[in-house]
Every structure is written in structure tokens, then in C-alpha cells.
Write an enzyme that holds these catalytic residues in place. Structure first.
Site, PDB file in Angstrom:
ATOM      1  N   LYS A 203      11.258  -4.975  11.723  1.00 43.24           N
ATOM      2  CA  LYS A 203      11.125  -3.770  12.562  1.00 43.24           C
ATOM      3  C   LYS A 203      12.226  -3.755  13.629  1.00 43.24           C
ATOM      4  O   LYS A 203      12.843  -2.716  13.874  1.00 43.24           O
ATOM      5  CB  LYS A 203       9.730  -3.731  13.215  1.00 43.24           C
ATOM      6  CG  LYS A 203       8.625  -3.422  12.214  1.00 43.24           C
ATOM      7  CD  LYS A 203       7.229  -3.660  12.749  1.00 43.24           C
ATOM      8  CE  LYS A 203       6.196  -3.496  11.630  1.00 43.24           C
ATOM      9  NZ  LYS A 203       4.828  -3.862  12.004  1.00 43.24           N
TER      10      LYS A 203
ATOM     11  N   GLN B  92       2.020  -6.167  17.209  1.00 39.84           N
ATOM     12  CA  GLN B  92       1.846  -6.634  15.838  1.00 39.84           C
ATOM     13  C   GLN B  92       0.452  -7.226  15.645  1.00 39.84           C
ATOM     14  O   GLN B  92       0.037  -8.117  16.387  1.00 39.84           O
ATOM     15  CB  GLN B  92       2.938  -7.675  15.503  1.00 39.84           C
ATOM     16  CG  GLN B  92       2.952  -8.125  14.061  1.00 39.84           C
ATOM     17  CD  GLN B  92       3.290  -6.994  13.085  1.00 39.84           C
ATOM     18  OE1 GLN B  92       4.182  -6.206  13.317  1.00 39.84           O
ATOM     19  NE2 GLN B  92       2.552  -6.915  11.985  1.00 39.84           N
TER      20      GLN B  92
ATOM     21  N   ASP C 262       2.221   3.503  16.122  1.00 42.26           N
ATOM     22  CA  ASP C 262       1.516   2.969  14.946  1.00 42.26           C
ATOM     23  C   ASP C 262       0.461   3.961  14.456  1.00 42.26           C
ATOM     24  O   ASP C 262      -0.021   3.857  13.330  1.00 42.26           O
ATOM     25  CB  ASP C 262       0.797   1.657  15.326  1.00 42.26           C
ATOM     26  CG  ASP C 262       1.444   0.442  14.678  1.00 42.26           C
ATOM     27  OD1 ASP C 262       2.171   0.625  13.677  1.00 42.26           O
ATOM     28  OD2 ASP C 262       1.220  -0.672  15.169  1.00 42.26           O
TER      29      ASP C 262
END
Ligand code: NAD
Length: 305
Positions: free
Chosen positions: A54, A98, A121
Site C-alpha cells: 500500500k 491495518q 477503507d
């Protein structure tokens, strides 16, 4: 004849090229680029490799990228305070924590602490709610389902009136993609069935699918004879089934037996190289969207609107 392979790697390339132009245009227009913070707690090897990818992708697009690594024993309070700092940082438009987090931290509390405006997200209940309402309400779609839908659209699969069967009902894949495919609009308007561990006659449902989306995390769950000839098969599963002696890397497979399924399906995604790369592309797309939205809000404030 074998199925057409829907390559997530190729599609990611196309999407990132589009985003690169957006970022360059933003920079030229108002001298600011999208800002993304990736927060990694601990050193779980899978999480480290996801975050690294990412970060690399964000940097390759010219984002302002902050990689914030925290020790596995950071307290929940400490993590919440960190999130609040980034909620208030005007250079940051997207906050990614994460998952999974260590057991002593409540993931729900962490997701809820991220400002819905920076929730790239798409996991915050506010954004999930907007996604369910649909239409102009939608802000950030969760990245994996968004990637799945994008693959279906870009592969030229007809969704209007199509029978879509989703295997799996998780909050991050099964449930949202089932809602999204049933919405009004482009790349949707489908008739959706969501199946799961308690479903009777799983195979009979799958056989009806014009578009079969499988997100169970069970290698080889979907047998070739469950696939309707010519169907589009999106295999979301990522299963580690061994380690390569040659490279030392994990051997991955999906939930569908790819070699046999490709003889029956019309279009199919591989694992690896299918949905996975699209998830990252969608995260970047959400961050660019957020940067533009924040800029518009600033403009509105300045002009007193
Ligand atoms: P999950 O474990 O939270 O959910 C799995 C779902 O599948 C459950 O709802 C369960 O009811 C259903 N299921 C499991 N076994 C079944 C069976 N035998 N028959 C019918 N239904 C069954 O998993 P998840 O987070 O949704 O992830 C699913 C898979 O997708 C995993 O392999 C995961 O690694 C992968 N994944 C990939 C990406 C990506 O970017 N490529 C992103 C998220 C998840």
C-alpha cells in the site's frame, strides 16, 4: 475454449494510470496531493507485506504518505489518540489501520474512531450505512467489494437483471458486495442471493449464477460442476496452501479450482493476480476522492457557503 481471464494486475495498472493523472491535476490546480497514513500495529508478516504494498503504491502515485508503525503492545487508548491526531491533520485525507489488530485492542472501537470523512477503507458504520442507502449518498465503498464490482464492469459482464450468487457473508466482502450488486445503477441492478455455511443446497444456488462471487476462504469449495457454463466467476479467496521450495514464498490458491473452472466459465479471475491487486487500487481511488472532497469543503468554507 477456456474462459477469458480477468486480470486484476492489468486492471490495477489502468486504474493507477488514471489516478496518477488525477493526482497531477490536483497538484497543478491547488498545489496539494492526497495524503494517506498507514498505521501498522506489530509485525504480523502478512500485515507487513500488505502495508508495504500500500505504501509503495501510494508513493508511486505521488501521494503524501505517512507510514506509522507502532509496537504490538501499544494500548487501545494510545492507538485511539493517534487516530485522533490524524483525524485533525489537514495534510491527511485517508487513515488506514491495518487489520487484524492484537487481541487487547477492540477493532470496532478503532474503526469507529476514524473520522468517516477519512475512512478510505469504507469500514465505518456511517459509510456502510450510506452504501446501503445507495445513490448520491455513497461516500467510500469498502475496497474489496468495490474492486470486485469494478472487475465485473471493466470485463464487460452484463449485470442488469443478472443472477448474482455471493458465497460468504462477512462484513468486509460478502455482505457489502451483495448489497452493492442489488442497488440501482451501473454495474448493479442484479438479482442477488447470498449463501453461507448454513445454506441448504449450496451447489444448486451456485449453478444458477450468471455471476458467481466466492469469498469463503475454503480452498476448492466451489466444484467445477457448480458453475453455469459461460458464467463470470470472481474468486475472492486467498488461501495459503504451502510454501514454494524454489522461492520460499507462500503458495496461494482461491476458493475455486481454477484449472477446471476455466474450462466451463465464460470469464474468471485468477488467484493470485485477481481481486487482490484491485483492493489496493480502490484504496488509492478512495484517497484521491477524499482529497478532492476535503478540498471542496475548504473552498466552501472560504467562500462562506
Ligand atoms: P470470513 O471468514 O470472515 O467469511 C467467510 C464467509 O464464508 C462466512 O460468512 C461463511 O459463512 C462463508 N463460508 C465459509 N465456509 C463456507 C462453506 N463451506 N460453505 C458456505 N459458506 C461458507 O472471510 P472474509 O474476510 O470474507 O474472506 C473470505 C476470503 O476472501 C478469505 O480467503 C480471505 O483471505 C479473502 N479475502 C481476499 C481479499 C482480497 O483483497 N483479495 C480481501 C478480503 C478477503
Amino acid at each position: 475454449m477456456g474462459a477469458e481471464i480477468i486480470s486484476g494486475i492489468q486492471m490495477r495498472k489502468e486504474i493507477l494510470a488514471e489516478l496518477e493523472q488525477d493526482v497531477a491535476a490536483m497538484k497543478a490546480e491547488y498545489g496539494q496531493v492526497p495524503g494517506l497514513v498507514t498505521i501498522l500495529v506489530g509485525e504480523n508478516p502478512a500485515s507487513v507485506s500488505y502495508v508495504t504494498l500500500k505504501v509503495q503504491t501510494a508513493l508511486s502515485l505521488g501521494f503524501h504518505e505517512v507510514q506509522d508503525n507502532q509496537p504490538a503492545d501499544i494500548s487501545e487508548q494510545g492507538l485511539l489518540a493517534l487516530i485522533e491526531k490524524y483525524n485533525n491533520d489537514p495534510a491527511i485525507h485517508g487513515i488506514l489501520v491495518q487489520l487484524p489488530l492484537p487481541k487487547h485492542i477492540n477493532e470496532e472501537a478503532v474503526i469507529n474512531a476514524i473520522s468517516p470523512d477519512k475512512d478510505v477503507d469504507g469500514f465505518h458504520p456511517v459509510n456502510l450505512g450510506k452504501m446501503v442507502i445507495g445513490g448520491d449518498n455513497v461516500r467510500y465503498l469498502p475496497c474489496t467489494p468495490a474492486g470486485i464490482q469494478e472487475m465485473i464492469v471493466r470485463s464487460g459482464t452484463e449485470t442488469e437483471g443478472a443472477e448474482v450468487v455471493v458465497v460468504g457473508r462477512s462484513n468486509i466482502v460478502g455482505k457489502p458486495i451483495a448489497v452493492m450488486m442489488g442497488q440501482k445503477g451501473r454495474g448493479a441492478n442484479s438479482t442477488v442471493t447470498m449463501v453461507h455455511t448454513r445454506t441448504k443446497d449450496l451447489d444448486a444456488h451456485c449453478r444458477r449464477a450468471d455471476i458467481l462471487i466466492v469469498a469463503a476462504g475454503v480452498p476448492g469449495l466451489v466444484k467445477p460442476e457448480w458453475i453455469k457454463p459461460g458464467a463470470t466467476v470472481i474468486d475472492v479467496g486467498v488461501n495459503r496452501v504451502g510454501v514454494s521450495e524454489e522461492t520460499g514464498k507462500a503458495i496461494l490458491c482461491g476458493d475455486v479450482d481454477f484449472d477446471q473452472a476455466r474450462e466451463i466459465a465464460g470469464k474468471i479471475t485468477p488467484v493470485p493476480g485477481g481481486v487482490g491487486p484491485m483492493t489496493i487500487a480502490m484504496l488509492m481511488k478512495n484517497t484521491v476522492k477524499s482529497a478532492r472532497w476535503h478540498r471542496e469543503q475548504e473552498g466552501l468554507t472560504r467562500t462562506g457557503k
